[in-house]
Design an enzyme around this catalytic site. Structure first.
Site, PDB file in Angstrom:
ATOM      1  N   ASP A  17       0.846  -1.197   0.000  1.00 19.24           N
ATOM      2  CA  ASP A  17       0.000   0.000   0.000  1.00 19.24           C
ATOM      3  C   ASP A  17       0.882   1.249   0.000  1.00 19.24           C
ATOM      4  O   ASP A  17       1.136   1.845   1.056  1.00 19.24           O
ATOM      5  CB  ASP A  17      -0.939  -0.019   1.213  1.00 19.24           C
ATOM      6  N   LYS A  39       0.772  -8.199  -2.802  1.00 15.82           N
ATOM      7  CA  LYS A  39      -0.577  -7.698  -3.124  1.00 15.82           C
ATOM      8  C   LYS A  39      -0.478  -6.248  -3.603  1.00 15.82           C
ATOM      9  O   LYS A  39       0.007  -5.369  -2.881  1.00 15.82           O
ATOM     10  CB  LYS A  39      -1.499  -7.758  -1.903  1.00 15.82           C
ATOM     11  N   ASP A  66      -5.388  -6.587  -6.310  1.00 14.49           N
ATOM     12  CA  ASP A  66      -6.579  -6.338  -5.489  1.00 14.49           C
ATOM     13  C   ASP A  66      -7.278  -5.080  -5.991  1.00 14.49           C
ATOM     14  O   ASP A  66      -7.179  -4.009  -5.392  1.00 14.49           O
ATOM     15  CB  ASP A  66      -6.105  -6.179  -4.030  1.00 14.49           C
ATOM     16  N   LYS A  68     -10.662  -5.140  -7.046  1.00  8.21           N
ATOM     17  CA  LYS A  68     -12.084  -5.199  -6.679  1.00  8.21           C
ATOM     18  C   LYS A  68     -13.005  -4.663  -7.780  1.00  8.21           C
ATOM     19  O   LYS A  68     -13.724  -3.686  -7.593  1.00  8.21           O
ATOM     20  CB  LYS A  68     -12.328  -4.409  -5.390  1.00  8.21           C
ATOM     21  N   HIS A  70     -16.073  -3.973 -10.142  1.00  4.70           N
ATOM     22  CA  HIS A  70     -17.515  -3.944  -9.913  1.00  4.70           C
ATOM     23  C   HIS A  70     -18.114  -3.046 -10.989  1.00  4.70           C
ATOM     24  O   HIS A  70     -18.101  -1.821 -10.874  1.00  4.70           O
ATOM     25  CB  HIS A  70     -17.796  -3.382  -8.504  1.00  4.70           C
ATOM     26  N   ASP A  71     -18.616  -3.651 -12.064  1.00  9.06           N
ATOM     27  CA  ASP A  71     -19.135  -2.863 -13.186  1.00  9.06           C
ATOM     28  C   ASP A  71     -20.081  -3.762 -13.974  1.00  9.06           C
ATOM     29  O   ASP A  71     -20.340  -4.895 -13.553  1.00  9.06           O
ATOM     30  CB  ASP A  71     -17.950  -2.359 -14.049  1.00  9.06           C
ATOM     31  N   ILE A  72     -20.575  -3.310 -15.096  1.00  7.73           N
ATOM     32  CA  ILE A  72     -21.461  -4.173 -15.883  1.00  7.73           C
ATOM     33  C   ILE A  72     -20.629  -5.346 -16.429  1.00  7.73           C
ATOM     34  O   ILE A  72     -19.401  -5.227 -16.589  1.00  7.73           O
ATOM     35  CB  ILE A  72     -22.169  -3.404 -17.028  1.00  7.73           C
ATOM     36  N   ASN A  74     -19.975  -6.769 -19.262  1.00  6.11           N
ATOM     37  CA  ASN A  74     -19.096  -6.610 -20.421  1.00  6.11           C
ATOM     38  C   ASN A  74     -17.803  -5.878 -20.062  1.00  6.11           C
ATOM     39  O   ASN A  74     -16.718  -6.213 -20.543  1.00  6.11           O
ATOM     40  CB  ASN A  74     -19.850  -5.866 -21.533  1.00  6.11           C
ATOM     41  N   THR A  75     -17.928  -4.884 -19.189  1.00  9.79           N
ATOM     42  CA  THR A  75     -16.746  -4.107 -18.785  1.00  9.79           C
ATOM     43  C   THR A  75     -15.833  -4.946 -17.888  1.00  9.79           C
ATOM     44  O   THR A  75     -14.607  -4.902 -18.019  1.00  9.79           O
ATOM     45  CB  THR A  75     -17.203  -2.823 -18.062  1.00  9.79           C
ATOM     46  N   THR A 129     -14.635  -5.496   5.213  1.00 14.18           N
ATOM     47  CA  THR A 129     -14.574  -5.615   6.680  1.00 14.18           C
ATOM     48  C   THR A 129     -14.915  -4.286   7.359  1.00 14.18           C
ATOM     49  O   THR A 129     -15.174  -4.236   8.551  1.00 14.18           O
ATOM     50  CB  THR A 129     -13.199  -6.126   7.149  1.00 14.18           C
ATOM     51  N   ARG A 191      -3.012  -9.421  12.690  1.00 16.72           N
ATOM     52  CA  ARG A 191      -2.074  -8.665  13.515  1.00 16.72           C
ATOM     53  C   ARG A 191      -1.275  -9.620  14.392  1.00 16.72           C
ATOM     54  O   ARG A 191      -1.855 -10.317  15.234  1.00 16.72           O
ATOM     55  CB  ARG A 191      -2.817  -7.663  14.430  1.00 16.72           C
ATOM     56  N   GLY A 220      -0.394  -5.917   5.864  1.00 15.84           N
ATOM     57  CA  GLY A 220       0.209  -4.662   5.420  1.00 15.84           C
ATOM     58  C   GLY A 220       1.083  -4.049   6.489  1.00 15.84           C
ATOM     59  O   GLY A 220       2.257  -4.413   6.656  1.00 15.84           O
ATOM     60  N   ARG A 221       0.499  -3.124   7.237  1.00 15.47           N
ATOM     61  CA  ARG A 221       1.299  -2.310   8.158  1.00 15.47           C
ATOM     62  C   ARG A 221       2.141  -3.057   9.189  1.00 15.47           C
ATOM     63  O   ARG A 221       3.229  -2.576   9.524  1.00 15.47           O
ATOM     64  CB  ARG A 221       0.399  -1.252   8.812  1.00 15.47           C
TER      65      ARG A 221
HETATM   66  O1  C5P Z   1      -2.126  -2.678   6.934  1.00 14.95           O
HETATM   67  P1  C5P Z   1      -3.129  -3.786   6.992  1.00 14.95           P
HETATM   68  O2  C5P Z   1      -2.562  -5.131   7.416  1.00 14.95           O
HETATM   69  O3  C5P Z   1      -4.365  -3.400   7.792  1.00 14.95           O
HETATM   70  O4  C5P Z   1      -3.582  -3.960   5.462  1.00 14.95           O
HETATM   71  C1  C5P Z   1      -4.665  -4.763   5.099  1.00 14.95           C
HETATM   72  C2  C5P Z   1      -4.774  -4.793   3.590  1.00 14.95           C
HETATM   73  O5  C5P Z   1      -5.901  -5.597   3.265  1.00 14.95           O
HETATM   74  C3  C5P Z   1      -4.996  -3.435   2.922  1.00 14.95           C
HETATM   75  O6  C5P Z   1      -4.314  -3.483   1.674  1.00 14.95           O
HETATM   76  C4  C5P Z   1      -6.484  -3.376   2.700  1.00 14.95           C
HETATM   77  O7  C5P Z   1      -6.819  -2.652   1.542  1.00 14.95           O
HETATM   78  C5  C5P Z   1      -6.827  -4.835   2.494  1.00 14.95           C
HETATM   79  N1  C5P Z   1      -8.191  -5.186   2.821  1.00 14.95           N
HETATM   80  C6  C5P Z   1      -8.736  -5.011   4.105  1.00 14.95           C
HETATM   81  N2  C5P Z   1     -10.042  -5.359   4.349  1.00 14.95           N
HETATM   82  C7  C5P Z   1     -10.791  -5.860   3.363  1.00 14.95           C
HETATM   83  C8  C5P Z   1     -10.259  -6.039   2.067  1.00 14.95           C
HETATM   84  C9  C5P Z   1      -8.937  -5.676   1.836  1.00 14.95           C
HETATM   85  O8  C5P Z   1      -8.055  -4.578   5.014  1.00 14.95           O
HETATM   86  N3  C5P Z   1     -12.021  -6.241   3.612  1.00 14.95           N
END
Ligand code: C5P
Length: 244
Positions: A17, A39, A66, A68, A70-72, A74-75, A129, A191, A220-221
């Site tokens: 990210d 990712k 990632d 995500k 979300h469209d018609i 064909n797109t 989430t 975490r 991520g973090r």
């Molecule tokens: O930094 P952290 O571990 O919270 O990052 C979680 C990653 O998962 C982010 O890239 C976030 O966009 C993604 N994500 C999320 N919850 C979702 C779908 C994707 O946290 N429902």
């Protein structure tokens, strides 16, 4: 069954990210040699584009795009064709787009691989989430619990032929019960013990998540913002290897 180091690393999807390629490259350099999944989300993809994804693939990384969709239908079919041609290993669409849209995503994949390349895993976003009961019921207008909505979307995605869903680790057991153990689950909200929660609320440690049956965990973090990202990823991998 114990995971090998390589299997454990492949279960961790590091969320890149970052606002641009050079910031992401600094982390990739620190994690060099660890066979984790990368990712790429919309922030980095909109900034760094297809060439960044192609360069990750050239370096041998598994890539989850990632975006995500979300469209018609064909797109989405066209979008799926494009990302499949980039060589990504996994990408996602919103289950809320409905069956025809998810089926169109798979058609886009088939169209792309008919001229070469391999098929990516296509998964569905169920409920974000960040969607709580108040948002689900009062804003979006879906009645019932968040878990029921998630399970309904998971079944819809499976019936459309998709390979799995993104969900909270606390929903994995119910999803596998309803859709079977081969239906893949990709879970953010992870975490390690002692790590900052940031904006995640319902969380699990890597060891707890793998015990639930999570196939891939998005982290991520706890890695990207750690003082020593490599040590943080290594210790997550160790935690996964030691799970029984
Ligand atoms: O930094 P952290 O571990 O919270 O990052 C979680 C990653 O998962 C982010 O890239 C976030 O966009 C993604 N994500 C999320 N919850 C979702 C779908 C994707 O946290 N429902």
């Amino acid at each position: 069954m114990k995971l090998t180091r390589e299997q454990a690393a492949g279960r961790v999807m590091v969320a890149l990210d970052y606002p641009d390629a050079s910031a992401a490259e600094r982390l990739i350099e620190e994690l060099k040699g660890i066979p984790c999944y990368m990712k790429v989300g919309m922030q980095l993809f909109y900034a760094a584009g297809p060439s960044f994804v192609e360069s990750l693939k050239k370096r041998g990384y598994y890539v989850f795009l990632d975006v995500k969709m979300h469209d018609i239908p064909n797109t989405v079919k066209g979008g799926s064709n494009s990302v499949t041609r980039l060589g990504v290993d996994m990408f996602n669409v919103h289950a809320a787009g409905g069956s025809a849209m998810m089926e169109a995503a798979l058609e886009g994949v088939d169209q792309a691989v008919s001229v070469g390349g391999s098929k990516p895993t296509v998964i569905a976003v169920t409920q974000l989430t960040s969607t709580n009961l108040e948002v689900l019921n009062a804003q979006i207008g879906i009645s019932g619990s968040v878990e029921n909505a998630v399970l309904r979307y998971a079944q819809l995605a499976q019936a459309a032929g998709l390979h799995g869903v993104v969900a909270s680790p606390s929903e994995v057991v119910a999803i596998k019960e309803v859709c079977g153990s081969a239906f893949q689950t990709v879970t953010p909200g992870i975490r390690p013990a002692g790590a900052a929660l940031n904006d995640q609320s319902r969380i699990m440690t890597p060891g707890e998540a793998i015990k639930q049956g999570t196939d891939y965990m998005v982290i991520g973090r706890p890695i990207t913002a750690a003082p020593d990202p490599r040590a943080s990823l290594e210790s997550i991998i160790e935690e996964l290897i030691s799970y029984e």
